[in-house]
Design a protein around this motif. Structure first.
Motif, short mmCIF file in Angstrom:
data_model
loop_
_atom_site.label_atom_id
_atom_site.label_comp_id
_atom_site.label_asym_id
_atom_site.label_seq_id
_atom_site.Cartn_x
_atom_site.Cartn_y
_atom_site.Cartn_z
N GLN A 130 0.83 -1.21 0.00
CA GLN A 130 0.00 0.00 0.00
C GLN A 130 0.86 1.26 0.00
O GLN A 130 0.66 2.19 -0.79
N VAL A 131 1.84 1.29 0.89
CA VAL A 131 2.69 2.47 0.99
C VAL A 131 3.55 2.62 -0.26
O VAL A 131 3.76 3.74 -0.75
N ALA A 132 4.05 1.52 -0.80
CA ALA A 132 4.85 1.59 -2.02
C ALA A 132 4.05 2.24 -3.16
O ALA A 132 4.59 3.03 -3.95
N GLN A 133 2.76 1.93 -3.23
CA GLN A 133 1.93 2.53 -4.27
C GLN A 133 1.73 4.02 -4.02
O GLN A 133 1.84 4.83 -4.95
N LEU A 134 1.47 4.41 -2.79
CA LEU A 134 1.32 5.82 -2.47
C LEU A 134 2.59 6.59 -2.81
O LEU A 134 2.55 7.68 -3.39
N VAL A 135 3.72 6.02 -2.45
CA VAL A 135 5.00 6.67 -2.71
C VAL A 135 5.26 6.75 -4.21
O VAL A 135 5.75 7.77 -4.72
N ALA A 136 4.92 5.70 -4.95
CA ALA A 136 5.09 5.72 -6.40
C ALA A 136 4.24 6.80 -7.04
O ALA A 136 4.64 7.40 -8.06
N TRP A 137 3.08 7.07 -6.47
CA TRP A 137 2.24 8.16 -6.98
C TRP A 137 2.84 9.53 -6.70
O TRP A 137 2.47 10.51 -7.34
N GLY A 138 3.73 9.62 -5.71
CA GLY A 138 4.33 10.91 -5.37
C GLY A 138 3.83 11.52 -4.09
O GLY A 138 4.05 12.70 -3.82
N VAL A 139 3.15 10.72 -3.25
CA VAL A 139 2.62 11.22 -1.99
C VAL A 139 3.76 11.54 -1.02
O VAL A 139 4.72 10.78 -0.90
N ASP A 140 3.65 12.68 -0.34
CA ASP A 140 4.69 13.17 0.57
C ASP A 140 4.32 13.05 2.04
O ASP A 140 5.19 13.15 2.90
#
Length: 439
Positions: free
Chosen positions: A156-166
């Motif tokens: 889940q977090v890997a996907q958020l980070v891949a989207w660019g979430v800070d």
């Protein structure tokens, strides 16, 4: 320092509204340090409504049980793009993007028994169906005795980070205190940030809601989170603001870079547009109550998250939020602490650490009573010279302030005399506490 959609849009914020707030922040507030926009709860719920939660919400998921933005509200998320296009737009403005998540795994993922990415486990294997949020129907907790639980958070977090979430605001973590969930989420962030694609750019972990949060958890919080709430939701009611005095007096001595106690969002400006509580309205806090709130948050060095819709908020509120001297207190002070509480009188002090405030002494005199009053404080009790004539500035009004001889038979000692409005504050900065006036 940022904006969060909860106080004005509740569960229903749209991409257009997020971008409108981001554009306003970049143009009018970025110069003062405001740099983050946060999409709050249920961005993955296409039927979300104001004023509550739907039963068995038809949340949108990918094939691995991870939430994806509802395309009817976030059209740029179509074709599997997720929050990537929105993050790109926010980053292009010089800002950061935050999103809200609930603790655990979606109940719908468990019902569909979706696989957990990178494992042979499924959502049913890793869910703890006995662990549910008391106020939100979206998720089950995770069974962290099962290795697939960590794998789910990692994905889940890997996907958020891949989207660019800070920034990730992880909710239902603190009341009760879910230590295993918190540690697992922090571990997932550490792993995702370490990926080459991220380039070492950090991700802030913000924990909520903070109801009855004890400082006994401080070591664990510092180890795993960047910021954590210390109360339930705060709204535009004086009793909510007043209650934060005790909480921030408890937490302020522990503030340090990278580990911040959070007094909650600022219910200022235009709120309640489609929110959980109340109608579309300007904040019900009076001007003096708003200045009290902002002063307490800044002298205690709480994170600042504006809750009102920025483009439709009155210019006076925006001016308060970008007040240069207030931001200087927030960003460049230390030792913020409550030094006196007697009845309706509360006094805080802090020391300036850099820039124009280097060496300054801040004195915040709060009056929580229902009628205005005159406060007389011995200068020595707030760290000012005992000889009359020490000079300073009241930062909200710009008025000059000078300590005067104390009343009574002994007049050689100085005192600070201030007229303070009901529910109000006087914030004094003595730039050179050792100097005295020449007349």
């Amino acid at each position: 320092m940022g904006w969060n959609s909860w106080d004005c849009y509740g569960t229903t914020v749209t991409e257009a509204e997020v971008l409108a707030n981001a554009e306003f922040m970049a143009e009018h507030m970025l110069h003062a340090g405001w740099d983050t926009v946060v999409v709050d709860i249920q961005w993955y719920e296409p039927t979300a409504r104001a004023g509550g939660y739907n039963d068995s919400p038809p949340v949108e998921l990918d094939g691995y049980g991870r939430q994806v933005p509802a395309v009817n509200r976030f059209p740029s998320a179509a074709a599997g793009a997720g929050f990537g296009p929105l993050a790109d737009a926010v980053h292009a403005l010089g800002l950061k993007l935050g999103v809200h998540v609930m603790r655990g795994i979606p109940r719908r993922a468990v019902e569909l028994d979706l696989p957990v990415l990178g494992t042979s486990s499924t959502a049913r294997d890793v869910a703890d169906t006995s662990s549910v949020c008391s106020w939100n129907p979206d998720n089950y907790g995770l069974d962290h005795s099962h290795p697939g639980a960590q794998a789910y958070y990692d994905s889940q977090v890997a996907q958020l980070v891949a989207w660019g979430v800070d920034l990730i605001k992880a909710d239902d973590m603190l009341a009760p205190y879910h230590d295993a969930e918190i540690a697992a989420y922090a571990r997932a962030i550490e792993r995702a940030v370490a990926s080459p694609a991220r380039g070492g750019r950090p991700v802030v972990l913000s924990l909520s809601p903070g109801t009855h949060l004890s400082t006994a958890h401080l070591p664990h919080l510092r180890e795993n989170a960047t910021m954590w709430r210390v109360s339930d939701d705060l709204w535009d009611r004086w009793e909510d603001v007043r209650a934060q005095f005790t909480r921030m007096a408890r937490w302020a001595p522990h503030q340090r870079p990278g580990a911040w106690a959070d007094a909650d969002m600022l219910p200022l400006g235009r709120i309640g547009i489609r929110a959980e509580r109340g109608e579309d309205r300007p904040s019900r806090l009076t001007g003096d109550e708003q200045r009290t709130l902002l002063t307490l948050w800044c002298v205690s060095r709480s994170p600042l998250m504006m809750g009102g819709d920025l483009p439709t908020t009155d210019p006076g509120t925006i001016a308060m939020l970008t007040h240069r001297d207030l931001i200087e207190l927030l960003q460049h002070s230390t030792d913020g602490q409550e030094v006196l509480r007697e009845g309706d009188l509360v006094v805080w002090t802090a020391r300036g650490t850099s820039g124009g405030a280097d060496g300054a002494r801040y004195v915040a005199v709060f009056w929580t009573g229902d009628e205005p009053t005159t406060v007389r404080l011995p200068a020595s009790s707030v760290g000012l010279p005992t000889v009359p004539g020490s000079r300073g500035t009241e930062l909200w009004t710009g008025d000059d302030v000078t300590t005067t001889p104390a009343q009574g038979p002994t007049t050689s000692q100085a005192e600070l005399v201030l007229d303070v409005p009901a529910h109000g504050v006087r914030l004094v900065r003595a730039d050179h506490p050792g100097t005295t006036s020449q007349h």
